[in-house]
Write a protein that holds these residues in place. Structure first.
Motif, PDB file in Angstrom:
ATOM      1  N   LEU A   1       0.817  -1.217   0.000  1.00  0.00           N
ATOM      2  CA  LEU A   1       0.000   0.000   0.000  1.00  0.00           C
ATOM      3  C   LEU A   1       0.857   1.276   0.000  1.00  0.00           C
ATOM      4  CD1 LEU A   1      -2.836  -1.021   2.517  1.00  0.00           C
ATOM      5  CD2 LEU A   1      -2.624  -1.540   0.097  1.00  0.00           C
ATOM      6  N   ASN A   2       2.153   1.108  -0.170  1.00  0.00           N
ATOM      7  CA  ASN A   2       3.057   2.267  -0.224  1.00  0.00           C
ATOM      8  C   ASN A   2       2.878   3.223   0.956  1.00  0.00           C
ATOM      9  OD1 ASN A   2       4.402   1.691  -2.763  1.00  0.00           O
ATOM     10  ND2 ASN A   2       2.399   2.078  -3.686  1.00  0.00           N
TER      11      ASN A   2
ATOM     12  N   ILE B   1      -9.263   1.993  -2.766  1.00  0.00           N
ATOM     13  CA  ILE B   1      -8.270   1.303  -3.601  1.00  0.00           C
ATOM     14  C   ILE B   1      -7.419   0.388  -2.726  1.00  0.00           C
ATOM     15  CG2 ILE B   1      -6.296   1.573  -5.168  1.00  0.00           C
ATOM     16  CD1 ILE B   1      -7.435   4.195  -6.111  1.00  0.00           C
ATOM     17  N   ASP B   2      -7.076   0.857  -1.518  1.00  0.00           N
ATOM     18  CA  ASP B   2      -6.290   0.024  -0.599  1.00  0.00           C
ATOM     19  C   ASP B   2      -7.028  -1.268  -0.265  1.00  0.00           C
ATOM     20  OD1 ASP B   2      -4.153   1.878  -0.340  1.00  0.00           O
ATOM     21  OD2 ASP B   2      -5.381   3.076   0.992  1.00  0.00           O
TER      22      ASP B   2
ATOM     23  N   LEU C   1      -9.050  -2.894  -2.144  1.00  0.00           N
ATOM     24  CA  LEU C   1      -8.897  -3.799  -3.290  1.00  0.00           C
ATOM     25  C   LEU C   1      -7.473  -4.348  -3.359  1.00  0.00           C
ATOM     26  CD1 LEU C   1     -10.890  -1.600  -5.824  1.00  0.00           C
ATOM     27  CD2 LEU C   1     -11.614  -3.825  -4.967  1.00  0.00           C
ATOM     28  N   GLU C   2      -6.500  -3.527  -2.993  1.00  0.00           N
ATOM     29  CA  GLU C   2      -5.099  -3.972  -3.006  1.00  0.00           C
ATOM     30  C   GLU C   2      -4.847  -5.057  -1.966  1.00  0.00           C
ATOM     31  OE1 GLU C   2      -2.282  -3.491  -4.841  1.00  0.00           O
ATOM     32  OE2 GLU C   2      -3.566  -2.452  -6.255  1.00  0.00           O
TER      33      GLU C   2
ATOM     34  N   VAL D   1      -5.672  -8.232  -3.486  1.00  0.00           N
ATOM     35  CA  VAL D   1      -4.573  -8.674  -4.358  1.00  0.00           C
ATOM     36  C   VAL D   1      -3.448  -9.278  -3.507  1.00  0.00           C
ATOM     37  CG1 VAL D   1      -2.843  -7.945  -6.061  1.00  0.00           C
ATOM     38  CG2 VAL D   1      -5.121  -6.907  -6.106  1.00  0.00           C
TER      39      VAL D   1
ATOM     40  N   GLU E   1      -4.128 -12.796  -2.431  1.00  0.00           N
ATOM     41  CA  GLU E   1      -4.022 -13.753  -3.520  1.00  0.00           C
ATOM     42  C   GLU E   1      -2.556 -14.003  -3.881  1.00  0.00           C
ATOM     43  OE1 GLU E   1      -6.605 -12.819  -6.805  1.00  0.00           O
ATOM     44  OE2 GLU E   1      -5.712 -14.433  -7.992  1.00  0.00           O
ATOM     45  N   LYS E   2      -1.808 -12.900  -3.945  1.00  0.00           N
ATOM     46  CA  LYS E   2      -0.422 -12.969  -4.389  1.00  0.00           C
ATOM     47  C   LYS E   2       0.451 -13.730  -3.393  1.00  0.00           C
ATOM     48  CE  LYS E   2       2.494  -9.258  -6.222  1.00  0.00           C
ATOM     49  NZ  LYS E   2       2.382  -7.815  -6.536  1.00  0.00           N
TER      50      LYS E   2
ATOM     51  N   PRO F   1     -15.812  -8.882  -2.794  1.00  0.00           N
ATOM     52  CA  PRO F   1     -15.052  -7.893  -2.025  1.00  0.00           C
ATOM     53  C   PRO F   1     -15.779  -7.426  -0.765  1.00  0.00           C
ATOM     54  CG  PRO F   1     -15.053  -7.341  -4.345  1.00  0.00           C
ATOM     55  CD  PRO F   1     -16.031  -8.457  -4.177  1.00  0.00           C
TER      56      PRO F   1
END
Lengths: 377, 85, 210
Positions: free
Chosen positions: B16-17, B42-43, B45-46, B49, B52-53, B62
């Protein structure tokens, strides 16, 4: 005065404005479930048949030399040039191109070596069109997310008012790509069924591909087909979030407020952005109510075409012009039951009506919004 | 569990930087959204990800994220119950 | 009269404000490292900055340097300030990142935080959000910085409801980067950090070329 005139639409519903208008008027939906070349899963999209493009483009050029979007754009612009008879080489003629991603497929699929991959650059894409038509002026490229199309029309109006050009062809286009589909999917913004703008059961966007062109002119003789003036148009930013719209519709309200709508405008309808995402449609309804437009009919054409990104604002303006010319209100496809909190009235069935103007609006990523008012003289 | 929480802190900061946030500033029981880290849609949704990753967990709806991502601890518990890694 | 009242330029690992060098770093630093140093130089705390892609960071910083220490935001209504930017490569460097995230079916992880930056006008959005600027927006793509295109459009806006503008060029391609942002105002705001140059094509070309 600045007029909106000759135009074209190329989409899953046809290769001319007439074909598109007739299809929509028969409630034919261009969005279908398809398996796309890059994916095993189904996407609900509006797609132009490749063999159709091939057979039509063969009359205009060598398909090996042009990308899909270039071919579609050449077909669309050519139609407007033919109908209007304007000279593309004239120094008082300009092309404004509206797109979000241009030749983005050059990043994903290996092309034949006759097409330089640098044409993934939007200016290089536009140069290809300039060379094809021998345009004397370098095309202006507008890439401002989902408001690009309507913003390009507003920019054309401003150019003509400043006296820089007499005739401007605004062309908007984007193609379906794995690039955009995967991105919108990662946002969980895609609907697996034909989208339902403003409906209680809406679940998201369908993506679509289209190219649409329109002549913006100061020449009333060239404008006699529609006799319709662009009265005003503005853009504004929500300054809220880069992907989510303002909950209170601030930017869109700010655009609508500036349009200077008068009591005599007899607005037939608002052609809304209406992407069918929960947040977008809700935001729009609130902005329309805030702008005292609750009693004006609303439609979204996304139910027929999906979201055609850079083409959307142009395509939806063109169909709205046709609607104004025919004094006919186009049903907001997919809408059954109101699912937004702002007080608005959707067009539930196609119907004849008497009116002299319409408003086109759009909103997009980056917090941008735009609105324009068109009026028949 | 604590090791997983520590690992998650680093992964969240990276994904999330959150360059101005230090791992020790994240309380495993504080809400991830709303006040605090200032995360947005957006975070959210990240984070899906990220699961999953790094953990092979696919969240289809979601909306489920709301309960999973309440805090670092709920996230770690979810990974323990559902993860492959 | 429309006056350019401040401008900033970021190129070759240096930052110039109104033509004066205000910050420079080792030319061996890559763009990400350099921008992170330039961000520190501004002494602001803005967590959203770290989430931006490199193009937005560049545009955001250039706008910060142009606006910092000027009365621009106080002297104009935020809803009458427009933002008009342009570049050559649109968001291509981030487009490639997104494309890479979907090119391998075994490691297929499209990221919303990357995808959202595959539109060049997000730079406009980031600047708008930072300062609550809610006026006109436009993003143009041209092969090279086109002072005529930008100046003409700024003039058109200033004839309408826009009273001030943040405009310019924010470009990143595979070999280089370059940002140039100037502020234009209808009224004359006197401040020790303010310059006054008439808005026209020659002046804009001159400021860009120096």
């Amino acid at each position: 005065m600045v007029f909106a005139s000759f135009n074209n639409i190329i989409s899953s519903l046809g290769f001319s404005t007439l074909e598109n208008y007739e299809a929509v008027n028969k409630s034919i939906v261009g969005v279908k479930k398809r398996i796309l070349p890059f994916s095993k899963e189904e996407f609900c999209v509006s797609q132009i048949e490749n063999d159709q493009i091939k057979s039509r483009f063969s009359e205009l050029g060598d398909e090996q030399l042009y990308t899909k979007l270039e071919q579609l754009s050449i077909l669309s612009i050519n139609d407007v040039l033919q109908k209007s008879g304007i000279d593309p080489k004239d120094s008082r003629t300009l092309l404004i191109y509206s797109t979000t991603k241009g030749n983005i497929d050059l990043l994903e699929t290996p092309q034949n070596n006759l097409i330089d991959t640098k044409r993934v650059n939007l200016w290089s894409f536009a140069n290809t069109l300039q060379n094809y038509f021998n345009l004397s002026n370098t095309p202006v490229v507008v890439s401002n997310a989902c408001i690009s199309g309507i913003l390009a029309i507003i920019i054309a109006k401003r150019y003509i008012e400043k006296g820089l050009y007499d005739n401007i062809i605004v062309c908007g286009g984007d193609i379906l790509s794995e690039f955009t589909l995967s991105g919108f999917k990662s946002f969980n913004a895609l609907s697996n069924e034909p989208s339902k703008p403003f409906d209680a059961k809406r679940t998201g966007i369908n993506l679509g591909e289209a190219v649409s062109s329109i002549l913006i002119t100061n020449n009333s003789k060239l404008a006699s087909v529609y006799n319709t003036q662009i009265i005003s148009g503005y853009s504004a930013n929500d300054a809220n979030h880069i992907s989510g719209p303002s909950r209170t519709g601030d930017g869109l309200y700010h655009c609508l407020k500036q349009l200077n709508i008068s009591e005599t405008d007899s607005i037939g309808f608002i052609s809304a952005h209406g992407t069918a995402t929960p947040f977008n449609d809700e935001m729009e309804s609130i902005a329309f109510e805030r702008a005292n437009l609750s009693n004006v009919f609303v439609n979204s054409l996304k139910g027929y075409y999906g979201h055609t990104l850079g083409a959307a604002g142009v395509l939806e303006t063109v169909l709205s012009l046709e609607s104004l010319k025919n004094q006919r209100l186009i049903k907001s496809e997919g809408f059954e039951e109101i699912g937004v909190s702002g007080k608005i009235s959707l067009i539930k069935e196609h119907q004849n009506n008497t009116f002299s103007s319409f408003i086109k609006t759009a909103s997009g990523f980056g917090g941008c919004n735009a609105a324009a008012l068109f009026k028949k003289l | 569990m604590d090791a997983l929480i520590e690992k998650l802190k680093g992964q969240i900061i990276e994904q999330l930087n959150l360059a101005e946030v230090k791992p020790e500033e994240i309380n495993p029981d504080s809400p991830l959204f709303g006040e605090g880290l200032g995360l947005d849609s957006i975070d959210a949704l990240e984070l899906i990800v990220l699961l999953e990753k790094h953990y092979g967990i696919k969240i289809e709806d979601p909306k489920d994220g709301k309960t999973i991502f309440q805090s670092l601890r709920t996230m770690a518990e979810y990974i323990k119950a559902n993860g492959k890694g | 009269m429309n006056s350019i009242t401040s401008y900033a330029r970021i190129k070759n690992n240096s930052v110039f404000v109104n033509g004066t060098l205000v910050f420079s770093a080792d030319t061996n630093l890559n763009i990400t490292e350099f921008l992170s140093e330039a961000y520190k130089k501004l002494s602001i705390s803005y967590p959203k900055y770290h989430k931006m892609d490199t193009l937005c960071k560049l545009g955001f910083l250039c706008a910060e340097f142009a606006i910092q220490n000027t009365p621009f935001l106080e002297a104009n209504n935020l809803d009458s300030i427009g933002i008009v930017l342009s570049n050559s490569s649109s968001s291509l460097q981030t487009d490639i990142l997104h494309q890479n995230s979907i090119s391998n079916k075994e490691a297929y992880f499209p990221s919303p935080a990357i995808f959202v930056y595959t539109l060049p006008n997000i730079i406009i959005g980031e600047i708008a959000i930072k300062h609550k600027i809610t006026g006109e927006n436009a993003f143009f793509v041209s092969e090279k910085f086109d002072s005529e295109l930008i100046t003409n459009y700024c003039e058109m806006l200033l004839q309408n409801n826009t009273t001030a503008l943040v405009s310019g060029w924010v470009e990143i391609n595979e070999t280089n980067y370059d940002a140039f942002i100037f502020l234009t105002e209808r009224k004359e705001n006197i401040n020790k950090n303010t310059i006054f140059k008439p808005l026209n094509k020659q002046i804009v070309t001159e400021l860009y070329n120096t």
